[in-house]
Design a protein around this motif. Structure first.
Motif, short mmCIF file in Angstrom:
data_model
loop_
_atom_site.label_atom_id
_atom_site.label_comp_id
_atom_site.label_asym_id
_atom_site.label_seq_id
_atom_site.Cartn_x
_atom_site.Cartn_y
_atom_site.Cartn_z
N TYR A 363 -21.85 -72.32 71.66
CA TYR A 363 -22.74 -72.38 70.50
C TYR A 363 -23.67 -71.17 70.45
N ALA A 364 -24.08 -70.67 71.61
CA ALA A 364 -24.92 -69.47 71.61
C ALA A 364 -24.18 -68.29 70.99
N ALA A 365 -22.87 -68.19 71.30
CA ALA A 365 -22.08 -67.10 70.71
C ALA A 365 -21.92 -67.29 69.21
N VAL A 366 -21.65 -68.53 68.78
CA VAL A 366 -21.50 -68.80 67.35
C VAL A 366 -22.80 -68.50 66.61
N ASN A 367 -23.91 -68.93 67.14
CA ASN A 367 -25.19 -68.71 66.48
C ASN A 367 -25.53 -67.21 66.42
N TYR A 368 -25.21 -66.48 67.46
CA TYR A 368 -25.50 -65.04 67.47
C TYR A 368 -24.65 -64.31 66.44
N LEU A 369 -23.35 -64.62 66.39
CA LEU A 369 -22.48 -63.96 65.42
C LEU A 369 -22.89 -64.30 63.99
N THR A 370 -23.31 -65.54 63.77
CA THR A 370 -23.77 -65.92 62.43
C THR A 370 -25.01 -65.12 62.03
N GLN A 442 -16.47 -43.19 44.76
CA GLN A 442 -16.56 -44.62 45.08
C GLN A 442 -15.88 -44.87 46.43
N ARG A 443 -16.52 -45.64 47.16
CA ARG A 443 -15.97 -46.01 48.48
C ARG A 443 -15.92 -47.53 48.57
N TYR A 444 -14.79 -48.00 48.94
CA TYR A 444 -14.60 -49.45 49.07
C TYR A 444 -14.65 -49.82 50.56
N VAL A 445 -15.57 -50.64 50.81
CA VAL A 445 -15.75 -51.09 52.18
C VAL A 445 -15.40 -52.57 52.24
N SER A 446 -14.51 -52.91 53.15
CA SER A 446 -14.08 -54.31 53.29
C SER A 446 -14.53 -54.80 54.67
N MET A 447 -15.16 -55.95 54.69
CA MET A 447 -15.66 -56.50 55.94
C MET A 447 -15.36 -58.00 55.97
N ARG A 448 -14.85 -58.49 57.15
CA ARG A 448 -14.50 -59.91 57.29
C ARG A 448 -15.08 -60.42 58.61
N ILE A 449 -15.96 -61.38 58.52
CA ILE A 449 -16.56 -61.99 59.69
C ILE A 449 -16.29 -63.49 59.63
N ASP A 450 -15.64 -64.07 60.68
CA ASP A 450 -15.27 -65.48 60.68
C ASP A 450 -15.81 -66.13 61.95
N THR A 451 -17.05 -66.58 61.89
CA THR A 451 -17.64 -67.24 63.05
C THR A 451 -17.27 -68.72 63.13
N HIS A 452 -16.95 -69.32 62.02
CA HIS A 452 -16.59 -70.73 62.03
C HIS A 452 -15.29 -70.97 62.78
#
Length: 478
Positions: A363-370, A442-452
């Motif tokens: 949970y500490a890791a999940v909370n930090y990434l969130t 124009q620069r397209y930046v794509s970012m994906r973060i999946d903590t769940h």
């Protein structure tokens, strides 16, 4: 009528006279008996005269010679000729070793202490040997039985219990010691003893262990050249009560062995062993240790199904399970000796503790990434050239009450397959301000973060790994 009264009166007079005569006769006989007892010599003369007449008549009863062992006029010390011999020396001194047979009847196995590594046993210890100095004449071959008072006046084997911590002979109501002497000098010496002796236990498999303890009997002063100690009837010399039982152990086997013990300063001695094997009952420890530890581990998994933003719910749950596991480990070690090696129960409890602790770290890791994710989202919103056409985002991390759909209000966010994932496609238009007619880059930046997804994987990985550990553990130690 008068005649009837006279007859009745006559009958009464006759009865009264008969009673008076009876009392006078009894009184006279009592005086004669008293005078006879006062004289004393008259009954003895009468008995001698009666015996002489019986001998003349040839009575078969008086022809049998009396057994002097049963004569009240003969003292046991005189009969056994105790004063005629030196009983400080063993029988047959200077000759071959005297054989002393031993048999034991175990009355009870009182306690087994893991902390002190000892056991307490109550038993009947019997010795058999032959001492011709104690032989006596007897026509009917009957033995003589004595209590402990005679033991101090004759020679008896000097047995002691090797590695004993405490021992005593029972003395209620008198010393529980018996001495039986046969006419040919064979002696049985029995005593009731309670002894507490050391038992070297191996707790590497505790509480799934099997312990083997032994009670060792040996002569203190006489080497094998003077005293040959042996089990009288081999393995049948050891008898046990069928009702013997222990709360934590199952008694599997009793058996006897004989070995030689060597002391560098005195020599070789015969040593007798009473060996018994104990197997510990596991059900008590299943209820008191293993089941609570397993439940605490399973309780720590509940946090994987709680919303990761519910900090007040997940943190106390993790801390509670960690403290409970610490209490269980402390309670188990308090009732065990402080050995320097790892026990089987330590392996199970510490692995369970690691699983509980890892659930807290998860949970500490999940909370930090969130938290990191939401910080990047705020930075991206601040860099947008114009936020007039975008709906104003609500605060998501500050109050800790938002859900996964809150991020849908931001830009070109697309949710695939209805899955609540923190996917964010942000298009950043970074225009170059150099020159009015220059085409904007124009620069397209794509970012994906999946903590769940960490919680989702933990729901499978943690139970699967713990089940695999239990299978390996019980297959090795059971």
């Amino acid at each position: 009528m008068l005649t009837v009264h006279k007859m009745y009166f006559s009958i009464c007079l006759l009865l009264w006279g008969w009673v008076l005569s009876t009392e006078c006769r009894a009184h006279r006989q009592g005086k004669e008996i008293h005078e006879v007892y006062k004289k004393g010599s008259q009954p003895q003369r009468q008995r001698r005269e009666a015996h002489g007449e019986a001998r003349k008549q040839g009575s078969p009863i008086l022809k049998r010679s009396p057994d002097i062992t049963k004569s009240p006029l003969t003292k046991s010390e005189q009969l056994l000729r105790i004063d005629d011999h030196d009983f400080s020396m063993r029988p047959g001194f200077g000759g071959p070793a005297i054989p002393v047979g031993v048999d034991v009847q175990v009355e009870s196995l009182d306690s087994i202490s893991e902390v002190d590594m000892d056991f307490t046993m109550t038993l009947y210890l019997r010795h058999y040997w032959k001492d011709e100095r104690l032989s006596f004449p007897s026509t009917n071959n009957q033995s003589m039985t004595f209590d402990g008072r005679l033991v101090k006046k004759i020679w008896v084997p000097d047995m002691f219990f090797v590695h004993s911590k405490r021992s005593f002979i029972h003395d209620t109501t008198t010393d529980n010691v018996m001495l039986r002497v046969q006419p040919d000098g064979k002696v049985l010496y029995s005593l009731r003893v309670t002894v507490t002796a050391m038992c070297n236990m191996d707790f590497s498999r505790f509480p799934l262990d099997t312990q083997t303890c032994s009670l060792e009997i040996e002569s203190y002063a006489y080497t094998e050249d003077d005293l040959m100690l042996y089990w009288k009837n081999g393995n049948d010399s050891l008898k046990t009560d069928e009702r013997i039982s222990l709360s934590q152990f199952l008694i599997q086997e009793f058996h006897t062995t004989t070995k030689l013990a060597f002391y560098s300063s005195t020599g070789w001695y015969n040593r007798l062993y009473i060996n018994f094997t104990l197997r510990r009952h596991i059900f008590f420890f299943l209820l008191q240790t293993y089941f609570p530890a397993t439940l605490m581990v399973m309780l720590s998994w509940v946090s994987f199904w709680i919303d990761r933003r519910a900090v007040p719910a997940r943190v106390p749950l993790g801390i509670t399970t960690v403290l409970t596991m610490s209490t269980i480990i402390t309670g188990v070690n308090a009732s065990m000796p402080r050995v320097s090696y790892i026990k089987a129960v330590d392996i199970y409890l510490w692995v369970s503790f690691v699983f509980v602790f890892l659930s807290v770290l998860e949970y500490a890791a999940v909370n930090y990434l969130t938290t990191v994710q939401e910080r990047k989202e705020r930075k991206l919103r601040d860099k947008l050239p114009c936020a007039c056409s975008l709906p104003q985002p609500r605060p998501m991390m500050m109050d800790g009450s938002y859900n996964d759909g809150d991020v849908n209000e931001l830009g070109h966010y697309v949710s695939e397959n209805g899955d609540k994932q923190d996917r964010m496609m942000v298009q950043l238009a970074l225009g170059s301000e150099r020159g009015a007619g220059r085409r904007k880059n124009q620069r397209y930046v794509s970012m994906r973060i999946d903590t769940h997804a960490i919680d989702k994987y933990s729901r499978i990985i943690f139970p699967g790994a713990y089940i695999l550990f239990n299978l390996i553990y019980w297959s090795i130690f059971s």
